[in-house]
Design a protein around this motif. Structure first.
Motif, PDB file in Angstrom:
ATOM      1  N   LEU A  39      -2.057  21.828  11.167  1.00 58.49           N
ATOM      2  CA  LEU A  39      -3.469  22.079  10.880  1.00 58.49           C
ATOM      3  C   LEU A  39      -4.283  21.029  11.636  1.00 58.49           C
ATOM      4  O   LEU A  39      -3.861  19.885  11.735  1.00 58.49           O
ATOM      5  N   PRO A  40      -5.445  21.403  12.174  1.00 52.93           N
ATOM      6  CA  PRO A  40      -6.272  20.357  12.788  1.00 52.93           C
ATOM      7  C   PRO A  40      -6.690  19.350  11.709  1.00 52.93           C
ATOM      8  O   PRO A  40      -7.244  19.741  10.680  1.00 52.93           O
ATOM      9  N   LEU A  41      -6.401  18.088  11.941  1.00 44.17           N
ATOM     10  CA  LEU A  41      -6.649  17.088  10.898  1.00 44.17           C
ATOM     11  C   LEU A  41      -8.135  16.732  10.832  1.00 44.17           C
ATOM     12  O   LEU A  41      -8.835  16.745  11.840  1.00 44.17           O
ATOM     13  N   THR A  42      -8.587  16.412   9.630  1.00 42.69           N
ATOM     14  CA  THR A  42      -9.952  15.901   9.491  1.00 42.69           C
ATOM     15  C   THR A  42      -9.961  14.471  10.035  1.00 42.69           C
ATOM     16  O   THR A  42      -8.900  13.873  10.256  1.00 42.69           O
TER      17      THR A  42
ATOM     18  N   THR B   7      -5.863  14.082  -5.124  1.00 42.91           N
ATOM     19  CA  THR B   7      -5.175  15.376  -5.156  1.00 42.91           C
ATOM     20  C   THR B   7      -5.861  16.324  -4.174  1.00 42.91           C
ATOM     21  O   THR B   7      -7.081  16.391  -4.120  1.00 42.91           O
ATOM     22  N   GLY B   8      -5.063  17.015  -3.383  1.00 39.21           N
ATOM     23  CA  GLY B   8      -5.618  17.982  -2.441  1.00 39.21           C
ATOM     24  C   GLY B   8      -6.189  17.367  -1.175  1.00 39.21           C
ATOM     25  O   GLY B   8      -6.857  18.037  -0.394  1.00 39.21           O
TER      26      GLY B   8
ATOM     27  N   GLY C 120      -4.500  16.392   1.328  1.00 37.76           N
ATOM     28  CA  GLY C 120      -3.695  16.766   2.490  1.00 37.76           C
ATOM     29  C   GLY C 120      -2.700  15.691   2.873  1.00 37.76           C
ATOM     30  O   GLY C 120      -2.408  15.475   4.049  1.00 37.76           O
ATOM     31  N   LYS C 121      -2.111  15.058   1.875  1.00 37.01           N
ATOM     32  CA  LYS C 121      -1.125  14.002   2.159  1.00 37.01           C
ATOM     33  C   LYS C 121       0.064  14.557   2.933  1.00 37.01           C
ATOM     34  O   LYS C 121       0.616  13.891   3.806  1.00 37.01           O
ATOM     35  N   THR C 122       0.454  15.790   2.609  1.00 41.33           N
ATOM     36  CA  THR C 122       1.606  16.384   3.286  1.00 41.33           C
ATOM     37  C   THR C 122       1.358  16.468   4.790  1.00 41.33           C
ATOM     38  O   THR C 122       2.206  16.063   5.589  1.00 41.33           O
ATOM     39  N   GLU C 123       0.182  17.006   5.165  1.00 39.82           N
ATOM     40  CA  GLU C 123      -0.124  17.128   6.597  1.00 39.82           C
ATOM     41  C   GLU C 123      -0.071  15.760   7.253  1.00 39.82           C
ATOM     42  O   GLU C 123       0.355  15.619   8.399  1.00 39.82           O
TER      43      GLU C 123
ATOM     44  N   ARG D  58       5.721  25.327   4.291  1.00 37.88           N
ATOM     45  CA  ARG D  58       4.853  24.421   5.055  1.00 37.88           C
ATOM     46  C   ARG D  58       5.653  23.637   6.078  1.00 37.88           C
ATOM     47  O   ARG D  58       5.195  23.367   7.183  1.00 37.88           O
TER      48      ARG D  58
ATOM     49  N   PRO E 188     -10.096  17.875   2.381  1.00 39.70           N
ATOM     50  CA  PRO E 188     -10.590  18.434   3.643  1.00 39.70           C
ATOM     51  C   PRO E 188     -11.593  19.555   3.382  1.00 39.70           C
ATOM     52  O   PRO E 188     -11.559  20.200   2.339  1.00 39.70           O
TER      53      PRO E 188
ATOM     54  N   ARG F 180      -9.634  23.626  -5.475  1.00 42.29           N
ATOM     55  CA  ARG F 180      -8.976  23.178  -4.254  1.00 42.29           C
ATOM     56  C   ARG F 180      -9.439  23.958  -3.022  1.00 42.29           C
ATOM     57  O   ARG F 180      -8.988  23.681  -1.935  1.00 42.29           O
TER      58      ARG F 180
HETATM   59  P1  ADP Z   1      -2.006  16.744  -1.521  1.00 42.86           P
HETATM   60  O1  ADP Z   1      -0.529  16.657  -1.332  1.00 42.86           O
HETATM   61  O2  ADP Z   1      -2.745  15.551  -1.001  1.00 42.86           O
HETATM   62  O3  ADP Z   1      -2.436  17.152  -2.898  1.00 42.86           O
HETATM   63  P2  ADP Z   1      -1.778  18.954   0.269  1.00 42.86           P
HETATM   64  O4  ADP Z   1      -1.115  18.300   1.413  1.00 42.86           O
HETATM   65  O5  ADP Z   1      -0.968  19.812  -0.634  1.00 42.86           O
HETATM   66  O6  ADP Z   1      -2.544  17.886  -0.596  1.00 42.86           O
HETATM   67  O7  ADP Z   1      -3.006  19.779   0.836  1.00 42.86           O
HETATM   68  C1  ADP Z   1      -3.896  20.470  -0.022  1.00 42.86           C
HETATM   69  C2  ADP Z   1      -4.370  21.758   0.633  1.00 42.86           C
HETATM   70  O8  ADP Z   1      -5.281  21.455   1.686  1.00 42.86           O
HETATM   71  C3  ADP Z   1      -3.249  22.557   1.252  1.00 42.86           C
HETATM   72  O9  ADP Z   1      -3.470  23.912   0.985  1.00 42.86           O
HETATM   73  C4  ADP Z   1      -3.367  22.274   2.724  1.00 42.86           C
HETATM   74  O10 ADP Z   1      -2.884  23.343   3.498  1.00 42.86           O
HETATM   75  C5  ADP Z   1      -4.867  22.093   2.884  1.00 42.86           C
HETATM   76  N1  ADP Z   1      -5.193  21.205   3.989  1.00 42.86           N
HETATM   77  C6  ADP Z   1      -4.747  19.960   4.184  1.00 42.86           C
HETATM   78  N2  ADP Z   1      -5.253  19.427   5.297  1.00 42.86           N
HETATM   79  C7  ADP Z   1      -6.026  20.367   5.860  1.00 42.86           C
HETATM   80  C8  ADP Z   1      -6.838  20.428   7.050  1.00 42.86           C
HETATM   81  N3  ADP Z   1      -6.932  19.407   7.879  1.00 42.86           N
HETATM   82  N4  ADP Z   1      -7.487  21.562   7.280  1.00 42.86           N
HETATM   83  C9  ADP Z   1      -7.422  22.609   6.443  1.00 42.86           C
HETATM   84  N5  ADP Z   1      -6.689  22.626   5.321  1.00 42.86           N
HETATM   85  C10 ADP Z   1      -6.004  21.515   5.012  1.00 42.86           C
END
Ligand code: ADP
Length: 724
Positions: free
Chosen positions: A192-195, A223-224, A226-229, A263, A380, A585
């Protein structure tokens, strides 16, 4: 004349995956080439056992030794894993074989992958075409590649037909591995394009990886956010720098969902190797073998994946690092998060701990500069954090015998009208946590166990959540024989769902708990908007992204605030932040309402104010004053016996023999809240020590002073998390 020189005697110290005090020496037979870490078969007592060479020695030994039987095959246990086993054994005050047992989890993996023959449509034609043959050829075209059994099943014919077609060249057979290697992940696919905020955090993690060696970071993002990304970028960097590197991503067991795995596949173009308790023997042996051979790159696993024999581990990510299930409390007591940091250190790898609600332990480490602290303060896009409010149950209680208060009902109504979803959170499975007799007050208890039976109305049974015992709900009270006098006390998710269905008959209400038959199905339907009100336990609170969920109602925010657990406040705070974090979310803002009898409690206040620091400051002060973790060390020594007198005597004797040292306090022996389980009587001693004390060494010295009879089981828990 010179004497013929005696060949030097070669010996191998072999560690077995058993509770033996140490590795045992064996003679190595002539001609057998062995290296440290090799799997071997050796005589042990009357049988042959599988063990691992822990050391090799030369020169005559002191006594006559048995001779090794031979190699057991498989890739050797690498040095990093062996050092980890030794370290953990010492730390947890356990024999090393017990830790090795956590490593050797698939004996099947020592053999090469079995092969199978699969068929595709060949160019030849059978001399004579029959209806059965035609069906098989059609099936082969439809399936592409299939085993004889699959083809026969699909075509509804016997497998003899397949053989004939293969001989005629109409089917081409080829041999393939039953457990093929995992496809290589591609770090350079677009994610995903990062913020801007995410890119900055990812940059920090990348630099950490570039620095090389043991590095540690706390990825602290709401929460939410985007830690995974963001941690995916660290994973990608590791792969770019070293295509042979291995990466372990640890998740709490219940977060290992299809959605999460998808993912990974999207980002890296291939499925990761999986490791968790629900994986069958086939999946296990494949992952184990591929990891041990150094071929699996990314492993996604639960707590126990920590013990896999990685050959080139370069990064460990512990996602949801605060999660209490990282602590294993059955069999071997260990804290997976803490051991992940140890393992990274021993391997010279990096470790990233990620959470929206980091543990106090990790936060203090970050603040002390031991971990690089990486923040992600926002979500994001347009998604915003939910607004959190309280409902004072003393002022606006639900109607008698009901659990949803008027303000929560109002919020649910509004949410339904807008076509949005609600989540009602209550961490209690079943219908009612207690069943008692209206006539005589008798409480239904689990047999030989200090635990109430929980009523499950769907199955019509009373269930013990500790031992698994269950029975049909009786018609009469077993104590006074009164008929139909048994009444359900308190709510579980089934009861809250019953109330929601009654009050909102038009709404689609579902329950999501570990009793649910298909969690994946519920999650999918929730994502697609096919459920209006989800009533769920812990399992619904973790890691899910429900875009249309805008209201979270917490039925009992006070649950878990009481009790003698030093982490109770912290845990409640974490759970409530995580549950509230499910709301809003996507585009629509969310809110969370907490039903509570003590809105003034500091955990609840901090939550409403969104002021984590205030809560943590108070928590830190309290723990520091009492010398509790992370400002001091703790251990629990547990005793269990069928005979109550025996357990009491042994525990008292144990306590009396505690080495006297400054900076150590001994509490107990005392009865834990669950003093009897399955007829086993329990006692516990708690030890608190200053940070400067080596708790493991202290407990080891203590344990060696006391001889305990085999009828009393003694367990040692370094850094206990469970106090029930
Ligand atoms: P966390 O683990 O921090 O709670 P996630 O990594 O699960 O968050 O991300 C939360 C949601 O936001 C997911 O659905 C993810 O796909 C979306 N997301 C994360 N980063 C971006 C981004 N840069 N652009 C669009 N969507 C994003």
């Amino acid at each position: 004349m010179t004497e013929p020189k005696a060949k030097p005697e070669r010996r191998a110290a072999v560690l077995f995956p058993m509770p033996l005090p140490e590795a045992f020496d064996y003679l190595v037979p002539d001609g057998l080439e062995l290296a440290v870490g090799d799997h071997v078969i050796a005589p042990l007592g009357k049988r042959m056992a599988h063990g691992v060479v822990w050391a090799l020695k030369e020169g005559p030994g002191e006594r006559a030794l048995k001779t090794l039987e031979g190699p057991a095959g498989g890739a050797p246990i690498p040095q990093g894993t062996r050092r980890f086993v030794d370290w953990v054994a010492k730390y947890l005050v356990q024999p090393p074989g017990i830790i090795l047992r956590s490593v050797l989890r698939s004996s099947e993996a020592l053999k090469p992958s079995p092969t199978e023959t699969v068929y595709t449509r060949g160019s030849g034609e059978p001399a004579r075409m029959t209806e059965a043959r035609e069906k098989v050829l059609d099936a082969a075209e439809a399936l592409g590649e299939a085993s004889a059994a699959d083809l026969a099943r699909e075509a509804g014919v016997s497998s003899g037909v397949i053989k004939g077609l293969a001989e005629a060249g109409a089917l081409t057979g080829l041999t393939r591995l039953v457990d093929p290697p995992f496809a290589e992940p591609d770090p350079d696919r677009d994610g995903l394009p990062l913020t801007v905020m995410q890119a900055e955090a990812a940059g920090k993690l990348r630099r950490l990886i570039q620095a090389g060696g043991f590095q540690s970071a706390l990825l602290d993002g709401v929460t939410g956010s985007g830690k995974t990304e963001v941690y995916f970028e660290a994973v990608a960097e590791v792969l770019r720098r070293d295509p042979e590197a291995q990466i372990l991503i640890m998740l709490p067991e219940i977060a290992l969902t299809e959605a999460v795995l998808n993912r990974f596949e999207k980002r890296f173009g291939s499925e990761p190797a999986l490791w968790h308790s629900g994986a069958g023997p086939k999946a296990r042996r494949r992952t184990f073998r591929e990891v041990a051979e150094g071929r699996a790159r990314i492993v996604v696993g639960a707590r126990s994946s920590l013990f896999l024999p990685f050959t080139k581990l370069r990064l460990i990510v512990v996602d949801e690092e605060h999660d209490p299930t990282y602590k294993q409390d059955e069999g071997l007591h260990y804290q997976g998060r803490d051991l992940a940091v140890v393992r990274a250190k021993l391997e010279g790898a990096s470790v990233i701990l990620a959470s929206a609600t980091p543990s106090l332990e990790s936060l203090t480490n970050a603040e002390a500069g031991r971990y690089v602290h990486v923040h992600l303060p926002g979500r994001p896009g347009v998604a915003v954090l939910p607004e959190i409010g309280t409902i004072d149950l003393r002022e606006t209680p639900p109607e008698n015998g009901r659990w949803l208060s008027p303000p929560l009902l109002e919020a649910m109504r509004e949410t339904l009208e807008r076509g949005e979803q609600s989540l009602l959170y209550l961490n209690r499975r079943g219908y009612a946590p207690l069943v008692l007799c209206r006539k005589c007050g008798h409480r239904m208890m689990s047999p030989d166990t200090q635990s109430y039976l929980v009523e499950h109305r769907y199955t019509g049974r009373l269930v013990c959540h500790v031992t698994g015992f269950s029975m049909p709900k009786p018609k009469r009270c077993p104590a006074c024989q009164a008929e139909d006098s048994l009444t359900s006390v308190g709510p579980g998710v089934e009861r809250v769902a019953e109330e929601a269905r009654h009050l909102f008959p038009e709404a689609r209400v579902e329950i999501y708990s570990s009793d649910s038959a298909s969690g994946a199905d519920i999650v999918a339907r929730m994502e697609q908007g096919e459920i209006d009100i989800l009533v769920g336990t812990q399992i619904a609170a973790k890691g899910h992204n429900f875009p249309n969920l805008t209201l979270v109602g917490v039925i009992d925010a006070d649950l878990g605030l009481a009790g003698g657990d030093p982490r109770a406040g912290e845990r409640t705070f974490q759970t409530l932040v995580q549950v509230a974090g499910r709301a809003g979310r996507a585009e629509r803002p969310g809110r969370a309402l907490l039903q509570t009898h003590q809105p003034e409690h500091e955990a609840i206040q901090a939550l409403v104010a969104g002021d984590r620091e205030a809560f943590l400051d108070a928590e830190i002060m309290a723990r520091e004053a009492l010398g509790l973790p992370p400002f001091g060390r703790m251990a629990a020594i547990g005793f269990m016996a069928m005979n109550p007198k025996a357990v009491e005597d042994v525990a008292a004797d144990f306590a009396a023999k505690a080495p006297v040292t400054d900076g150590v306090e001994i509490w107990g022996p005392a009865e834990p809240p669950r003093a009897v389980v399955r007829g086993w009587h329990r006692r516990r001693i708690l030890v608190r020590a200053d940070k400067t004390i080596d708790m493991s060494a202290y407990v080891r010295a203590w344990r060696s002073r006391v001889k305990t009879p085999p009828s009393v089981r003694v367990s040692i828990d370094i850094d206990p998390y469970s106090f029930i």
